[in-house]
Design an enzyme around this catalytic site. Structure first.
Site, PDB file in Angstrom:
ATOM      1  N   VAL B  88      74.650  37.372 -55.169  1.00 28.96           N
ATOM      2  CA  VAL B  88      73.443  37.273 -54.320  1.00 28.96           C
ATOM      3  C   VAL B  88      73.470  36.331 -53.201  1.00 28.96           C
ATOM      4  CG1 VAL B  88      71.001  37.660 -54.229  1.00 28.96           C
ATOM      5  CG2 VAL B  88      72.122  38.241 -56.366  1.00 28.96           C
ATOM      6  N   CYS B  89      73.148  36.873 -52.211  1.00 29.75           N
ATOM      7  CA  CYS B  89      73.083  35.798 -50.941  1.00 29.75           C
ATOM      8  C   CYS B  89      71.627  36.036 -50.257  1.00 29.75           C
ATOM      9  CB  CYS B  89      74.248  36.265 -49.819  1.00 29.75           C
ATOM     10  SG  CYS B  89      74.136  35.275 -48.430  1.00 29.75           S
TER      11      CYS B  89
END
Lengths: 665, 170
Positions: B88-89
């Site tokens: 996840v960014c």
């Protein structure tokens, strides 16, 4: 994976058995069979492979004895490090191709095996921190493996040393250094284990703050030793063989971790220093009045843990803040840079302190007397003490609740209350008074150069002409006044930032306003110093008297009090007589003060009902009280006395001009 | 230091179990290791991810909460802010020191004030409103911008997959 490993093992055993059986079948006797096996390349390959499998099996056995099942992270680490080690071993073989023999290979494989146990022990001990429960089995295993590894390492180091001494330089140098480095690793693991174990035992009682620091120092020292060892190894290898290519990577890694450990230690020291010296400790009352959860560790803060308050007034555990400041020097909640504000505060503080020294030298009055207990608006605290003369009435008024119960009725408190009396008539006429909880709001606006600032001070409102007139009448001498805040010092970028409507812009504005307020504070302080200087002829009276008369001449509007102050000034020549008087009164007053402060308060409250007419009574009251009051401990050094006298001479003239103008109003 | 990490993780676990936020379940994988968590996130209503249940794994560093944890979806998720491998960014998971995208102001970054709950809530809001300014998955960002219908179809299939439903006809 397991199945294939098992299959390979079984296959290897079968192949070895078949090879040996085949050799015996062909040669019938033991000796020829052996010769056949060693001559045949295919059989030797099978046997070498079998040896490898045996090493693997022994590794698995030892691992299951000392470590049990590996965690996923441990297995990952192990395979990763093993690949690097294998690669380095292959590089080492190229350096020692002359010595290449099955025995040499065996030694390297053994080294690898031992190394892998070191890594596992390291990982396992690190795991202690993460695991909530630690069993006795774990402790036994770790202690056993640490003992075993240190024994093996030290034996092999000494073996390598004596071999080198007896037979000259050989590949044993490499093993000697490798095992020495492994020995440092064992030492590190042991230190960590002891620290974690101690921590675990302490954890039930309280948190152990210093562990992180000890760990850091241990790492620093171990890494330093390791770097030294690698350096020595490289030098020795360069003199004996060639450049040890296989040692470059671990050497680089250890230098890097030494570098990191060093800066960690530096940052941590700086953070600790900062914690101890620069931030105020939140008191128990402050904690009670707010949400006392430390947002970093989500635990309650108590006064015993000495939580710290940042300049942005967020409060955290000191140990939590310390570890955060090792990484970043911002407030965790609002992300304000603590350095920027700290610097501003320091400058202001330094200025205040310098002024305090000057003021103290001038009127010879200990500044710390007017401090009521238990009330702490920390950042502004010094200001209360800064201006005993001007602020005494306001401080007394603002802090009346705590003083209603006279705790420690010091001389300062008495003089404050007296000041309060004088202040009372205007106070009665001023309905909005007492709204501001903080004494700083009562500060007279810095009337510097007659600058018309909006009157924030409701003790001296505009519809009150005599007081400001009396205050401002003397032409202000040329003050070495701090420059007014301009925007010249700011770059275009900063200005643009301030103009915007973003959060940073707002913060910028607030910061600017804070700077302005600092400057204003400084201005007030300067004014105070000069006012003190002008009143200094009266200083010859006991300081407490001077305090009251000073505040009278400054703030009162009743003619009676004016005469009082003039009377006081008439007393000026008879200094020595007054002093003698004071020393006589000292003993009497020490007993008299407690009751006196109470009586003062009651008289004051009755007066506030009777309104402005009581001005005369208060003045009389004051005159009756003054002889009973003792001065604060007068500790004036000869040099400060000298300074004071010189100042008095200098200001004698202006003050004599000053007094008629005061009475004119 | 990490003693504090363990304590804090336990506190957060207690909070998350006693007062769970809606549509989020999170817990350590096993009792022995509190530094690996597994969580289930339901797709926010009224979005193309509605009703989906997406498993993810959170790995905490030794010095949590001083450093941010890492989060990674263990299911396939086609989304502009999720890498192909599930990482996840979002800015809350980046420590203020490093800036992989160059778009984030430090005020949105990780700080010890954040918590697991806040991370998961911001992941939910990320599912609802992808940020195509700094995409981790460029294809997904492009499709989100230009071909919303196709994006929603893929999202719908992801939801169906997460619920073990038959895929929609393409």
């Amino acid at each position: 994976m397991r199945i294939t490993a098992g299959l390979v093992t079984v296959a290897s055993f079968v192949a070895t058995a078949a090879t040996i059986f085949n050799a015996f079948l062909i040669n019938k006797q033991f000796y020829p069979a052996m010769v056949y096996l060693t001559k045949s390349n295919a059989s030797m390959a099978v046997i070498y492979f079998q040896a490898l499998v045996l090493v693997y099996i022994s590794f698995q056995i030892i691992r299951s004895i000392f470590f049990g099942d590996l965690r996923a992270a441990e297995a990952e680490h192990l395979s990763e490090r093993a690949w690097h080690a294998v690669l380095e071993t292959c590089l080492a073989f190229t350096v020692f191709r002359d010595d290449f023999s099955p025995l040499f290979v065996l030694q390297f494989v053994f080294l690898l095996l031992i190394k892998s146990f070191h890594w596992l022990a390291d990982d396992r001990v690190d795991m202690m921190e993460r695991s909530p429960v630690i069993t006795i089995k774990f402790h036994v295993r770790i202690m056993a493996i640490i003992g075993l590894l240190s024994g093996v390492d030290s034996y092999l180091v000494s073996h390598a040393y004596f071999t080198t001494i007896l037979k000259g330089a050989s590949s044993q140098i490499v093993f000697g250094f490798e095992y020495a480095i492994l020995l440092t690793m064992v030492l590190h693991v042991t230190i960590k284990y002891i620290l974690h174990m101690h921590d675990h035992r302490m954890r039930t009682l309280q948190s152990w703050d210093n562990k992180a620091v000890y760990l850091l120092y241990a790492e620093l020292i171990i890494n330093f030793v390791r770097c030294m060892l690698y350096g020595a190894f490289t030098i020795v290898m360069l003199r004996v063989h060639t450049f040890p290519l296989f040692a470059v990577r671990p050497f680089y890694l250890s230098i890097r971790s030494l570098h990191k450990a060093f800066f960690d230690v530096v940052n941590s020291r700086r953070a600790i220093n900062m914690m101890n010296t620069q931030f105020a400790t939140a008191t128990a009352e402050e904690l009670a009045s707010m949400d006392a959860t430390c947002i970093i560790c989500r635990e309650e803060m108590t006064a015993e843990t000495q939580p710290k308050r940042l300049p942005c007034s967020h409060v955290f555990h000191s140990h939590c803040l310390r570890s955060w400041f090792q990484r970043q020097q911002t407030c965790p909640t609002c992300r304000n840079d603590i350095w920027g504000r700290q610097a501003a505060n320091n400058a202001a503080e330094a200025r205040q302190r310098a002024a305090q020294v000057v003021a103290g030298a001038m009127n010879g009055q200990p500044q710390v007397q007017a401090q009521p207990q238990g009330q702490a608006p920390p950042p502004m605290r010094p200001l209360d003490n800064m201006f005993p003369n001007i602020f005494a009435p306001q401080v007394a008024f603002a802090q009346r609740p705590p003083q209603a119960v006279p705790q420690q009725p010091t001389q300062g408190a008495a003089s404050q209350q007296n000041g309060d009396i004088h202040q009372q008539p205007p106070a009665g006429g001023q309905p909005g008074q007492g709204q501001f909880p903080h004494p700083i709001f009562y500060a007279p606006p810095p009337l510097v150069h007659g600058m018309p600032l909006p009157p924030t001070h409701n003790m001296m409102p505009p519809p009150f002409p005599p007081m400001p007139g009396g205050f401002m009448a003397p032409p202000p001498p040329p003050l070495p006044f701090p420059p007014r805040p301009t925007f010249d010092g700011l770059s275009d970028d900063e200005l643009r930032q301030i103009e915007g409507d973003t959060r940073t812009a707002l913060e910028g504005r607030i910061r600017l306003l804070q700077n302005v307020s600092t400057l204003l504070d400084a201005a007030v302080m300067h004014m105070q110093i000069y006012v003190n200087a002008m009143n200094s002829p009266i200083v010859n009276l006991p300081p407490s008297q001077q305090t009251t008369t000073g505040s009278t001449s400054l703030f009162s509007n009743s003619a009676e009090e004016m005469t009082a102050s003039e009377e006081a000034q008439e007393n000026q020549p008879s200094t020595s007589a007054n002093r003698a008087d004071v020393s006589e009164n000292e003993q009497a007053s020490s007993t008299a003060t407690p009751t006196q402060s109470k009586s003062l308060f009651s008289s004051e409250s009755s007066k506030s009902l009777s309104g402005p007419l009581s001005g005369e009574g208060s003045a009389m009251n004051e005159r009756a009280d003054t002889p009973e009051r003792s001065p604060p401990a007068m500790t004036r050094t000869p040099s400060s006395e000298e300074i004071r006298r010189r100042r008095l001479e200098r200001f004698n003239h202006p003050s004599s001009v000053d007094s008629p103008s005061t009475s004119n109003t | 230091m990490a003693g504090y990490a363990l304590k804090r993780l336990m506190t957060e676990y207690k909070e998350l179990t006693t007062r769970p936020p809606e549509g989020i379940i999170a817990a350590p994988i096993d009792d022995e290791n509190f530094f690996e968590w597994e969580c289930l996130i339901t797709g926010p209503d009224d979005t193309c991810f509605a009703n989906g249940v997406f498993p993810a794994r959170i790995t905490f560093p030794q010095d949590y909460p001083l450093s941010p944890p890492k989060m990674r979806f263990t299911c396939e998720l086609f989304h502009p802010n999720i890498y192909q491998d599930g990482r996840v960014c979002i800015s809350i998971l980046h420590s203020p020191g490093d800036d992989p995208t160059g778009y984030e102001s430090s005020s949105e970054r990780w700080s010890p004030v954040q918590s697991i709950e806040k991370i998961l809530l911001s992941v939910v809001s990320m599912l609802a409103e992808p940020n195509d300014e700094s995409p981790a998955n460029v294809n997904a960002a492009k499709m989100w911008r230009e071909d919303r219908a196709q994006f929603e179809k893929i999202a719908d299939n992801t939801v169906r997959k997460s619920l073990a439903l038959p895929l929609a006809e393409n």
